[in-house]
Design a protein around this motif. Structure first.
Motif, PDB file in Angstrom:
ATOM      1  N   LEU A   1      49.091  44.220 -11.678  1.00 31.02           N
ATOM      2  CA  LEU A   1      50.116  43.211 -11.408  1.00 31.02           C
ATOM      3  C   LEU A   1      49.931  41.978 -12.277  1.00 31.02           C
ATOM      4  O   LEU A   1      50.916  41.315 -12.631  1.00 31.02           O
ATOM      5  CB  LEU A   1      50.080  42.805  -9.942  1.00 31.02           C
ATOM      6  CG  LEU A   1      50.834  43.666  -8.934  1.00 31.02           C
ATOM      7  CD1 LEU A   1      50.783  43.002  -7.569  1.00 31.02           C
ATOM      8  CD2 LEU A   1      52.281  43.865  -9.352  1.00 31.02           C
TER       9      LEU A   1
ATOM     10  N   THR B   1      58.197  43.170  -8.530  1.00 28.18           N
ATOM     11  CA  THR B   1      57.071  44.026  -8.146  1.00 28.18           C
ATOM     12  C   THR B   1      57.456  45.111  -7.150  1.00 28.18           C
ATOM     13  O   THR B   1      56.580  45.820  -6.648  1.00 28.18           O
ATOM     14  CB  THR B   1      55.937  43.173  -7.534  1.00 28.18           C
ATOM     15  OG1 THR B   1      56.456  42.472  -6.394  1.00 28.18           O
ATOM     16  CG2 THR B   1      55.411  42.172  -8.542  1.00 28.18           C
TER      17      THR B   1
ATOM     18  N   TRP C   1      56.156  48.522  -7.779  1.00 25.89           N
ATOM     19  CA  TRP C   1      54.708  48.656  -7.658  1.00 25.89           C
ATOM     20  C   TRP C   1      54.294  49.070  -6.255  1.00 25.89           C
ATOM     21  O   TRP C   1      53.287  49.749  -6.053  1.00 25.89           O
ATOM     22  CB  TRP C   1      54.025  47.333  -8.022  1.00 25.89           C
ATOM     23  CG  TRP C   1      53.310  47.376  -9.326  1.00 25.89           C
ATOM     24  CD1 TRP C   1      53.781  46.954 -10.539  1.00 25.89           C
ATOM     25  CD2 TRP C   1      51.995  47.874  -9.581  1.00 25.89           C
ATOM     26  NE1 TRP C   1      52.849  47.154 -11.520  1.00 25.89           N
ATOM     27  CE2 TRP C   1      51.741  47.719 -10.960  1.00 25.89           C
ATOM     28  CE3 TRP C   1      51.012  48.436  -8.775  1.00 25.89           C
ATOM     29  CZ2 TRP C   1      50.537  48.104 -11.550  1.00 25.89           C
ATOM     30  CZ3 TRP C   1      49.816  48.827  -9.360  1.00 25.89           C
ATOM     31  CH2 TRP C   1      49.585  48.662 -10.729  1.00 25.89           C
TER      32      TRP C   1
END
Length: 415
Positions: A225, A114, A117
């Motif tokens: 996510l 992640t 992100w």
């Protein structure tokens, strides 16, 4: 002044109620920095550990992740709770298997999932959307009002809305997410604690919710996510643990920083006036707020070999508590550390940690706080305390639970 006592200090630093009195808490940490920067404690209901209170020593630990590992202990937890968790998990020390207790290649793999992100370029595209959230919140809570509980009505909700949008949790489920976060981080607070709720049942509630969300994303992928984690090459336990980390730490620490920052500004009216006059100071003000509040009180590391720190011999396997609020008031690093200064030079604070475990969401947190205060100060003309602030009784992630304020909005003053 009496000598520091391993049992007494351990009981104080472990007591959630003690943390709800910031003056007493910081006084103890200041004494530890001066008299015993690396101090062994033996609290009554917790396994013993070393308290590490100086900035340089925490940096030394964080720089050596191969020597000081996250497992098997990451945070303060009663021995009885540890025993209960091991029974539930078949001997494992963690209910969750997420970034906060991973090391080495496993940690690098899961962090990379992640990382993009939360990179500055990725979150920048969300700025207009996040600003709209702030405006909508203020329309609902400030417009037409003259007094609110800033923490309960305002600061708690904005970061929650932001991280839930990123994860993919619908708006109607956000109050439930806030309640479960409070139960996870403040289970000892008398206003949160119930006989029916404990850490294990709270985590199970999160698991049930996010397992259902994963099923929905398998059937209907989105730009969030949840979809990313559904398609990641990790096990279900790791994916669910990732969800919980993002859904709790992803907003609670920012909410605490926003509310704590507002209180610091109200208690330092000259600094508030400086900021209102010159909003170009906002980036350094945000960094100072984060240093000042330090909502994450600690993480543990455990050496895999014997280690000497400030003349103390730390044996293999002895847990070490890194006290971030103490590091962020360290007189050896910060000039007048107990002075709130919104123009303080680029900060060396450790509120986000350091090294490979540095907070993944730090850029998002700063962006949220910038947008929040820009929008807030564009609407209000005056703001002051309207009652006594109250702090959450917790020994891990904490901050204000109530901040009554009185204000006048621009439209009212103009009228």
């Amino acid at each position: 002044m009496s000598e520091l006592n391993a049992r007494d200090v351990g009981n104080q630093i472990s007591d959630p109620a003690f943390h709800s009195s910031p003056g007493d808490y910081h006084a103890l940490l200041a004494r530890l920095r001066a008299e015993a920067p690396v101090f062994w404690v033996e609290p009554d209901e917790y396994p013993p550990f070393w308290i590490v209170s100086r900035h340089a020593d925490i940096m030394e630990i964080e720089r050596q992740p191969d020597v000081f590992i996250n497992g098997p202990r990451t945070l303060l937890r009663k021995t009885a709770v540890d025993d209960q968790i091991r029974k539930v998990t078949g001997g494992r020390p963690f209910l969750l298997n997420n970034l906060t207790n991973m090391d080495g290649d496993e940690h690098r793999k899961h962090r990379k999932l992640t990382q993009m992100w939360f990179a500055p370029a990725r979150i920048k595209v969300l700025e207009d959307e996040l600003r709209a959230y702030a405006r909508e919140l203020f329309d609902r809570t400030i417009t037409g009002q003259t007094q609110v509980d800033f923490m309960k009505a305002v600061a708690s909700w904005y970061p929650l809305r932001v991280i839930m949008r990123i994860i993919g949790v619908p708006a109607e489920d956000q109050p439930m997410m806030l309640k479960m976060t409070q139960q996870l981080f403040g289970p000892e607070d008398p206003e949160i604690r119930t006989e029916q709720v404990d850490v294990i049942s709270t985590v199970q509630g999160f698991f049930d919710y996010f397992r259902d969300l994963m099923e929905k994303r398998r059937a209907d992928p989105q730009d969030d996510l949840a979809t990313l984690l559904v398609n990641a090459e990790i096990g279900e336990q790791e994916a669910l643990s990732y969800f919980i980390l993002a859904a709790t730490a992803g907003h609670d620490t920012t909410s605490s920083s926003i509310a704590g920052g507002m209180l610091a500004l109200l208690q330092n009216p000259d600094e508030l006036a400086r900021l209102r006059t010159d909003m170009t100071l906002l980036p350094t003000a945000i960094d100072e707020i984060i240093r000042w509040v330090s909502p994450v009180t600690h993480f543990f590391r455990t050496p895999v070999e014997e280690y000497s720190l400030r003349g103390q011999t730390i044996r293999e396997g002895e847990a070490m508590m890194m006290c971030y609020p103490s590091a962020n008031r360290d007189e050896a690093v910060f000039d007048e550390p107990f002075r709130f200064d919104i123009s303080r030079p680029p900060s060396k604070h450790l509120a986000f940690g350091y090294g490979p475990h540095v907070c993944l969401g730090q850029h998002l947190a700063r962006m949220e706080m910038r947008i929040f205060f820009e929008e807030l100060f564009s609407r209000i003309d005056t703001i002051e305390l309207a009652g006594e602030p109250r702090w959450l009784a917790t020994n891990f992630v904490g901050g204000l639970k109530s901040l009554p304020v009185r204000f006048e909005t621009r439209d009212k003053v103009d009228a």
